[in-house]
Scaffold this motif. Structure first.
Motif, PDB file in Angstrom:
ATOM      1  N   UNK A  23       0.805  -1.220   0.000  1.00  0.00           N
ATOM      2  CA  UNK A  23       0.000   0.000   0.000  1.00  0.00           C
ATOM      3  C   UNK A  23       0.843   1.277   0.000  1.00  0.00           C
ATOM      4  N   UNK A  24       2.152   1.161   0.168  1.00  0.00           N
ATOM      5  CA  UNK A  24       2.995   2.364   0.211  1.00  0.00           C
ATOM      6  C   UNK A  24       2.839   3.206  -1.049  1.00  0.00           C
ATOM      7  N   UNK A  25       2.960   2.639  -2.261  1.00  0.00           N
ATOM      8  CA  UNK A  25       2.767   3.469  -3.459  1.00  0.00           C
ATOM      9  C   UNK A  25       1.362   4.059  -3.553  1.00  0.00           C
ATOM     10  N   UNK A  26       0.355   3.313  -3.071  1.00  0.00           N
ATOM     11  CA  UNK A  26      -1.020   3.809  -3.148  1.00  0.00           C
ATOM     12  C   UNK A  26      -1.231   5.011  -2.231  1.00  0.00           C
ATOM     13  N   UNK A  27      -0.612   4.997  -1.051  1.00  0.00           N
ATOM     14  CA  UNK A  27      -0.734   6.141  -0.138  1.00  0.00           C
ATOM     15  C   UNK A  27      -0.161   7.406  -0.784  1.00  0.00           C
ATOM     16  N   UNK A  28       1.044   7.292  -1.334  1.00  0.00           N
ATOM     17  CA  UNK A  28       1.679   8.448  -1.965  1.00  0.00           C
ATOM     18  C   UNK A  28       0.905   8.860  -3.213  1.00  0.00           C
ATOM     19  N   UNK A  29       0.450   7.866  -3.979  1.00  0.00           N
ATOM     20  CA  UNK A  29      -0.309   8.172  -5.186  1.00  0.00           C
ATOM     21  C   UNK A  29      -1.599   8.901  -4.883  1.00  0.00           C
ATOM     22  N   UNK A  30      -2.285   8.507  -3.823  1.00  0.00           N
ATOM     23  CA  UNK A  30      -3.520   9.194  -3.437  1.00  0.00           C
ATOM     24  C   UNK A  30      -3.235  10.640  -3.053  1.00  0.00           C
ATOM     25  N   UNK A  36      -0.756  12.530  -4.216  1.00  0.00           N
ATOM     26  CA  UNK A  36      -0.448  13.281  -5.434  1.00  0.00           C
ATOM     27  C   UNK A  36      -1.710  13.565  -6.247  1.00  0.00           C
ATOM     28  N   UNK A  37      -2.615  12.597  -6.330  1.00  0.00           N
ATOM     29  CA  UNK A  37      -3.817  12.769  -7.137  1.00  0.00           C
ATOM     30  C   UNK A  37      -4.782  13.766  -6.521  1.00  0.00           C
ATOM     31  N   UNK A  38      -4.894  13.765  -5.175  1.00  0.00           N
ATOM     32  CA  UNK A  38      -5.892  14.605  -4.511  1.00  0.00           C
ATOM     33  C   UNK A  38      -5.331  15.921  -4.003  1.00  0.00           C
ATOM     34  N   UNK A  39      -3.999  16.046  -3.965  1.00  0.00           N
ATOM     35  CA  UNK A  39      -3.397  17.253  -3.397  1.00  0.00           C
ATOM     36  C   UNK A  39      -3.426  17.280  -1.885  1.00  0.00           C
ATOM     37  N   UNK A  57      -6.904  16.220   3.955  1.00  0.00           N
ATOM     38  CA  UNK A  57      -6.608  14.853   4.372  1.00  0.00           C
ATOM     39  C   UNK A  57      -7.323  13.888   3.431  1.00  0.00           C
ATOM     40  N   UNK A  58      -6.654  12.824   3.072  1.00  0.00           N
ATOM     41  CA  UNK A  58      -7.259  11.742   2.297  1.00  0.00           C
ATOM     42  C   UNK A  58      -7.054  10.438   3.047  1.00  0.00           C
ATOM     43  N   UNK A  59      -7.845   9.433   2.699  1.00  0.00           N
ATOM     44  CA  UNK A  59      -7.729   8.122   3.340  1.00  0.00           C
ATOM     45  C   UNK A  59      -7.727   7.015   2.306  1.00  0.00           C
ATOM     46  N   UNK A  60      -7.034   5.950   2.638  1.00  0.00           N
ATOM     47  CA  UNK A  60      -6.978   4.739   1.826  1.00  0.00           C
ATOM     48  C   UNK A  60      -7.319   3.575   2.747  1.00  0.00           C
ATOM     49  N   UNK A  61      -8.252   2.700   2.356  1.00  0.00           N
ATOM     50  CA  UNK A  61      -8.593   1.570   3.240  1.00  0.00           C
ATOM     51  C   UNK A  61      -7.460   0.543   3.292  1.00  0.00           C
ATOM     52  N   UNK A  62      -7.301  -0.063   4.448  1.00  0.00           N
ATOM     53  CA  UNK A  62      -6.353  -1.178   4.530  1.00  0.00           C
ATOM     54  C   UNK A  62      -6.834  -2.197   5.552  1.00  0.00           C
ATOM     55  N   UNK A  63      -6.429  -3.428   5.342  1.00  0.00           N
ATOM     56  CA  UNK A  63      -6.768  -4.527   6.238  1.00  0.00           C
ATOM     57  C   UNK A  63      -5.596  -4.743   7.183  1.00  0.00           C
ATOM     58  N   UNK A  64      -5.842  -4.537   8.458  1.00  0.00           N
ATOM     59  CA  UNK A  64      -4.813  -4.701   9.482  1.00  0.00           C
ATOM     60  C   UNK A  64      -4.453  -6.179   9.578  1.00  0.00           C
ATOM     61  N   UNK A  65      -3.184  -6.504   9.327  1.00  0.00           N
ATOM     62  CA  UNK A  65      -2.747  -7.890   9.223  1.00  0.00           C
ATOM     63  C   UNK A  65      -2.336  -8.467  10.579  1.00  0.00           C
TER      64      UNK A  65
END
Length: 398
Positions: free
Chosen positions: A129-136, A138-141, A226-234
């Motif tokens: 999820x690391x790239x997705x966090x940064x990507x979100x 960049x996309x949303x500002x 602030x933006x959020x990305x869902x994740x499943x706590x492992x």
């Protein structure tokens, strides 16, 4: 502190173009991972990061471990980092100042990339999820992107047992109730997995205590978006959880310190602590008066129980970050002097209430304590916890 650098690669290029939606984010990234005796997790963590992170040309990245371990975690990192496509650094701290939150702050001081990503080393935070966090971001500002367990697509499955689930949920409700404005848009303020833009907050403004660094960043940094990305706590990959009763107490102390950051909040807190001091004060007074002691000397003796109670709570909850300005003996001496000095005003007030208005001793004492608390608060902050004034050194002509 000692710092070692392993597996350097080509310099990070901060001028990578911003990708379209669905692609990996632009910008350079430092992945800060605080560690405490995580030797069993390091190899798998770095392996998964190597599989998850894009090529350096698409996501320039380095990993910075801030290590407080007493085991061989640094040596394990060195061995595991030999053939990775990204740079790995280790900062080993001899003293774990501020806990895991303090470790993250030390990492922030050494990061000069566009983005900072913070995650745990136990693999409960999925590396992919690391790239997705940064990507979100960049996309949303957004200035802050939080991996959340409490939005659609997220889950707290990795929390072991109903007790930990209840504690996590209760802590979330408590923090959001105490900081409704600062935590607006953050559904999971207890998350330890997030990405932030480096200029969000200066490290001098941070005063972490324990492991909930996201709460510290959100309250003191106040990100504009602030933006959020869902994740499943492992499930934890190896080892045992470091959370426990001691971390719980540190968390509550951290909440109190954040909530009392303004003068008005500190005054309210001072008043509430003073109210709680009625219990030991009046209980001691009741014991002494029922033992036949005259109420005036009993007032003086019973006041010391309330003084000690109030001092301990004020030290822990209101002025934790100001205790270094004076030695503890100096602080308690000044505090006790101020607390007892108001007897010069309070005892005449009590005598007036008892003799002139025929009040009972206990309610007269309570009314006098309320009357004098504002003066005591101002004097306590100014004379006990404000930094000492330093003399300006004289300059001499050469």
């Amino acid at each position: 502190m000692s710092e070692d650098l392993w597996t350097p690669h080509a310099p990070i290029n901060p001028e990578v173009s911003i990708p379209e939606k669905g692609e990996v984010a632009a910008g350079s990234v430092t992945l800060i991972i605080p560690t405490f005796n995580e030797a069993g997790n390091i190899g798998e963590l770095l392996s998964r990061l190597a599989d998850s992170l894009p090529a350096p040309a698409r996501l320039p990245c380095e990993v910075l471990f801030v290590d407080d371990s007493t085991d061989d975690t640094p040596a394990v990192i060195e061995k595991a980092a030999l053939d990775l496509p990204f740079r790995v650094r280790v900062l080993h701290r001899e003293q774990a100042v501020g806990g895991l939150g303090g470790a993250v702050v030390e990492g922030l001081k050494r990061a000069d990339t566009d983005w900072i990503v913070v995650m745990d080393a136990d693999l409960q935070h999925p590396p992919h999820l690391v790239p997705e966090l940064v990507g979100e971001g960049e996309r949303t500002g957004a200035d802050l992107v939080v991996a959340s367990r409490y939005i659609p697509g997220g889950s707290r499955a990795g929390l072991a047992g109903n007790y930990r689930i209840a504690v996590s949920r209760g802590a979330t409700w408590l923090t959001k109730g105490l900081f409704p404005r600062a935590l607006r848009g953050i559904s999971d303020p207890m998350s330890g997995f997030f990405a932030m833009r480096r200029p969000l907050v200066t490290t001098d403004a941070l005063k972490p205590l324990g492991y909930k660094i996201l709460l510290e960043l959100a309250v003191r940094g106040r990100p504009a978006k602030v933006a959020e990305v869902p994740f499943v706590f492992q499930d934890r990959y190896s080892g045992e959880s470091k959370s426990g009763a001691r971390e719980g107490l540190r968390f509550l102390a951290h909440l109190a310190a954040l909530r009392s950051a303004t003068p008005l909040a500190r005054m309210i807190g001072f008043g509430l602590i003073g109210l709680s001091g009625f219990v030991p004060n009046l209980f001691a007074l009741w014991l002494l008066t029922h033992a036949g002691v005259h109420y005036l000397p009993a007032e003086i003796a019973a006041n010391q129980a309330g003084v000690l109670w109030n001092f301990v709570l004020i030290e822990i909850l209101l002025f934790r970050d100001r205790r270094r300005h004076r030695h503890w003996a100096d602080r308690i001496g000044r505090f006790a002097l101020l607390a007892n000095a108001d007897l010069l005003l309070r005892i005449p007030l009590i005598a007036l209430f008892v003799g002139r208005f025929a009040m009972e001793v206990l309610p007269a004492t309570a009314l006098a304590l309320v009357t004098t608390f504002v003066l005591r608060f101002a004097a306590t902050e100014a004379l006990v916890y404000l930094p000492r004034k330093t003399r300006t050194a004289r300059t001499t002509r050469s």
